[in-house]
Design a protein around this motif. Structure first.
Motif, PDB file in Angstrom:
ATOM      1  N   ALA A  59      15.329 -56.407  68.515  1.00  0.00           N
ATOM      2  CA  ALA A  59      14.805 -56.591  69.866  1.00  0.00           C
ATOM      3  C   ALA A  59      13.635 -55.651  70.148  1.00  0.00           C
ATOM      4  O   ALA A  59      12.608 -56.061  70.704  1.00  0.00           O
ATOM      5  N   ARG A  60      13.776 -54.400  69.784  1.00  0.00           N
ATOM      6  CA  ARG A  60      12.695 -53.438  70.065  1.00  0.00           C
ATOM      7  C   ARG A  60      11.459 -53.714  69.211  1.00  0.00           C
ATOM      8  O   ARG A  60      10.335 -53.410  69.611  1.00  0.00           O
ATOM      9  N   TYR A  61      11.657 -54.304  68.051  1.00  0.00           N
ATOM     10  CA  TYR A  61      10.518 -54.734  67.225  1.00  0.00           C
ATOM     11  C   TYR A  61       9.680 -55.760  67.977  1.00  0.00           C
ATOM     12  O   TYR A  61       8.440 -55.677  68.008  1.00  0.00           O
ATOM     13  N   VAL A  62      10.346 -56.719  68.611  1.00  0.00           N
ATOM     14  CA  VAL A  62       9.632 -57.765  69.346  1.00  0.00           C
ATOM     15  C   VAL A  62       8.807 -57.143  70.475  1.00  0.00           C
ATOM     16  O   VAL A  62       7.651 -57.519  70.698  1.00  0.00           O
ATOM     17  N   LEU A  63       9.382 -56.174  71.183  1.00  0.00           N
ATOM     18  CA  LEU A  63       8.662 -55.511  72.263  1.00  0.00           C
ATOM     19  C   LEU A  63       7.541 -54.617  71.715  1.00  0.00           C
ATOM     20  O   LEU A  63       6.495 -54.462  72.361  1.00  0.00           O
ATOM     21  N   ALA A  64       7.753 -54.064  70.521  1.00  0.00           N
ATOM     22  CA  ALA A  64       6.709 -53.227  69.903  1.00  0.00           C
ATOM     23  C   ALA A  64       5.445 -54.051  69.610  1.00  0.00           C
ATOM     24  O   ALA A  64       4.324 -53.523  69.666  1.00  0.00           O
ATOM     25  N   LEU A  65       5.614 -55.333  69.313  1.00  0.00           N
ATOM     26  CA  LEU A  65       4.457 -56.200  69.092  1.00  0.00           C
ATOM     27  C   LEU A  65       3.615 -56.292  70.366  1.00  0.00           C
ATOM     28  O   LEU A  65       2.378 -56.197  70.315  1.00  0.00           O
ATOM     29  N   LEU A  66       4.282 -56.463  71.494  1.00  0.00           N
ATOM     30  CA  LEU A  66       3.580 -56.556  72.777  1.00  0.00           C
ATOM     31  C   LEU A  66       2.923 -55.229  73.137  1.00  0.00           C
ATOM     32  O   LEU A  66       1.782 -55.196  73.624  1.00  0.00           O
ATOM     33  N   ASP A  67       3.639 -54.134  72.887  1.00  0.00           N
ATOM     34  CA  ASP A  67       3.095 -52.809  73.207  1.00  0.00           C
ATOM     35  C   ASP A  67       1.822 -52.538  72.404  1.00  0.00           C
ATOM     36  O   ASP A  67       0.843 -52.009  72.940  1.00  0.00           O
ATOM     37  N   ARG A  68       1.840 -52.912  71.123  1.00  0.00           N
ATOM     38  CA  ARG A  68       0.667 -52.653  70.285  1.00  0.00           C
ATOM     39  C   ARG A  68      -0.504 -53.548  70.688  1.00  0.00           C
ATOM     40  O   ARG A  68      -1.673 -53.097  70.700  1.00  0.00           O
ATOM     41  N   ALA A  69      -0.216 -54.796  71.029  1.00  0.00           N
ATOM     42  CA  ALA A  69      -1.289 -55.682  71.483  1.00  0.00           C
ATOM     43  C   ALA A  69      -1.910 -55.147  72.766  1.00  0.00           C
ATOM     44  O   ALA A  69      -3.146 -55.119  72.910  1.00  0.00           O
ATOM     45  N   TYR A  70      -1.083 -54.687  73.690  1.00  0.00           N
ATOM     46  CA  TYR A  70      -1.589 -54.154  74.956  1.00  0.00           C
ATOM     47  C   TYR A  70      -2.401 -52.885  74.727  1.00  0.00           C
ATOM     48  O   TYR A  70      -3.479 -52.707  75.314  1.00  0.00           O
ATOM     49  N   ALA A  71      -1.908 -52.011  73.847  1.00  0.00           N
ATOM     50  CA  ALA A  71      -2.655 -50.781  73.540  1.00  0.00           C
ATOM     51  C   ALA A  71      -4.026 -51.116  72.965  1.00  0.00           C
ATOM     52  O   ALA A  71      -5.036 -50.492  73.306  1.00  0.00           O
ATOM     53  N   GLY A  72      -4.085 -52.118  72.093  1.00  0.00           N
ATOM     54  CA  GLY A  72      -5.361 -52.513  71.502  1.00  0.00           C
ATOM     55  C   GLY A  72      -6.323 -53.086  72.534  1.00  0.00           C
ATOM     56  O   GLY A  72      -7.540 -52.859  72.462  1.00  0.00           O
ATOM     57  N   ILE A  73      -5.786 -53.810  73.509  1.00  0.00           N
ATOM     58  CA  ILE A  73      -6.638 -54.334  74.582  1.00  0.00           C
ATOM     59  C   ILE A  73      -7.198 -53.186  75.416  1.00  0.00           C
ATOM     60  O   ILE A  73      -8.384 -53.161  75.751  1.00  0.00           O
ATOM     61  N   CYS A  74      -6.336 -52.227  75.748  1.00  0.00           N
ATOM     62  CA  CYS A  74      -6.778 -51.081  76.554  1.00  0.00           C
ATOM     63  C   CYS A  74      -7.871 -50.279  75.857  1.00  0.00           C
ATOM     64  O   CYS A  74      -8.756 -49.714  76.509  1.00  0.00           O
ATOM     65  N   GLN A  75      -7.819 -50.243  74.526  1.00  0.00           N
ATOM     66  CA  GLN A  75      -8.803 -49.487  73.745  1.00  0.00           C
ATOM     67  C   GLN A  75     -10.066 -50.301  73.443  1.00  0.00           C
ATOM     68  O   GLN A  75     -10.989 -49.794  72.797  1.00  0.00           O
ATOM     69  N   GLY A  76     -10.115 -51.550  73.883  1.00  0.00           N
ATOM     70  CA  GLY A  76     -11.267 -52.388  73.600  1.00  0.00           C
ATOM     71  C   GLY A  76     -11.253 -52.989  72.204  1.00  0.00           C
ATOM     72  O   GLY A  76     -12.240 -53.592  71.771  1.00  0.00           O
ATOM     73  N   GLU A  77     -10.140 -52.853  71.507  1.00  0.00           N
ATOM     74  CA  GLU A  77     -10.005 -53.364  70.145  1.00  0.00           C
ATOM     75  C   GLU A  77      -9.830 -54.888  70.151  1.00  0.00           C
ATOM     76  O   GLU A  77     -10.383 -55.588  69.299  1.00  0.00           O
TER      77      GLU A  77
END
Length: 333
Positions: free
Chosen positions: A92-110
């Motif tokens: 379950a936390r793996y699935v949420l980690a995917l969203l967290d990493r995508a959001y972090a990349g958006i915030c960084q302009g990646e």
């Protein structure tokens, strides 16, 4: 070769479902932009072998475009081994980690935005993590007070005033402040993320026959109609409330940019009938672009090769178009 294309983050979702399967098909598809799949690299390689997909998988490198026919993967490791069709709350936390990493990349302009493959809400809750869906989770991590769920397909856009509520709770949830927020978000995002200068929005009533002058309910008279009048005075082109059973007619829809339904099963059966498998789920109100497929995890299809990736491709195309409008809006403000 350095990349100049916008990059979309594609989260692969529930690992036991069809998310990995449909993500794998991207390596064999001509895409409108660069897409990076977020997921467990060995899982994707194993699923490709299971499906008989002879594709190459490469590690994501920010400034390096992969060779054609290659699936570009940003590796995020599973917490536990996964088998197609078999849920495991340990992941379950793996699935949420995917969203967290995508959001972090958006915030960084990646990343220019994210496209999400389906997840399984029940297994995340079984892991002891309160979770009601992608929409609510992304709103929480981005500190967004109000978001709006909208599905689009076959030329139709249907937004929802309420989302995943029991039917018995919906009438109490329909308030003037809620409609004010939802319609402003819908109007604004149609302008800034879809490039529609003056959107026309049709609004459904809550009750059968839109209340029939109070004989079948007072919400239209006491809540919906007064709020629509107030919004029209502010310059929004919001029309209704219309009886939901006759709202989705070509002669009404031909001049509309979107429909606002009062609840989930009032608007979405029509949309899904018109475009299932080719539709896209869009979260409005976020300070970034997020689209998703219009279907669930389909555990019974995982690993069989029978999953249809059409909705994922539509979600990617929609996200790219939205990202381009959003970028233009931000640079011209």
């Amino acid at each position: 070769m350095p990349s100049t294309q916008p990059i979309l983050a594609i989260t692969s979702g529930e690992p036991a479902g069809i998310g990995p399967d449909i993500c794998l098909t991207l390596a064999r598809t001509k895409l409108p932009c660069r897409c990076v799949v977020l997921g467990d690299k060995p899982l994707l390689a194993s699923r490709a072998q299971q499906l008989g997909y002879p594709i190459a998988i490469s590690d994501y490198q920010t400034n390096q475009t992969p060779a054609p026919g290659t699936l570009e993967v940003l590796h995020i490791p599973l917490a536990a081994p996964c088998h197609a069709g078999k849920l495991d709350s340990a992941n379950a936390r793996y699935v949420l980690a995917l969203l967290d990493r995508a959001y972090a990349g958006i915030c960084q302009g990646e990343f220019a935005g994210m496209v999400t493959a389906p997840l399984h809400k029940g297994i995340i809750n079984d892991a002891g993590i309160p979770f009601s869906g992608h929409t609510e989770y992304l709103a929480a991590i981005s500190h967004t007070e109000q978001v709006v769920m909208m599905l689009a397909g076959n030329g139709l856009r249907v937004a929802l005033a309420t989302t995943h509520l029991p039917l018995k709770d919906i009438a109490a949830a329909i308030t003037r402040p809620l409609l004010h927020q939802v319609l402003h978000i819908l109007h604004t995002d149609l302008q800034t993320k879809f490039g529609i200068a003056r959107p026309t929005i049709l609004v459904a009533g809550l009750n059968p026959h839109a209340g029939e002058q109070g004989h079948l309910g007072w919400e239209e008279i006491q809540i919906i109609e007064p709020e629509l009048q107030a919004l029209r005075a502010q310059g929004l082109d919001v029309r209704g409330p219309y009886p939901a059973d006759t709202l989705f007619q070509p002669f009404l829809l031909k001049d509309a940019d979107a429909v606002l339904a009062m609840y989930h099963d009032q608007g979405l059966p029509v949309l899904k009938y018109a475009s299932f498998g080719q539709g896209v789920n869009i979260t409005l109100g976020l300070p970034f672009i997020r689209t998703s497929v219009d279907h669930g995890t389909a555990l019974d299809l995982a690993g069989t090769g029978r999953a249809d990736h059409g909705s994922l491709l539509t979600a990617i195309q929609t996200a790219l178009g939205m990202a381009e409008h959003w970028q233009r809006h931000r640079t011209t403000r």
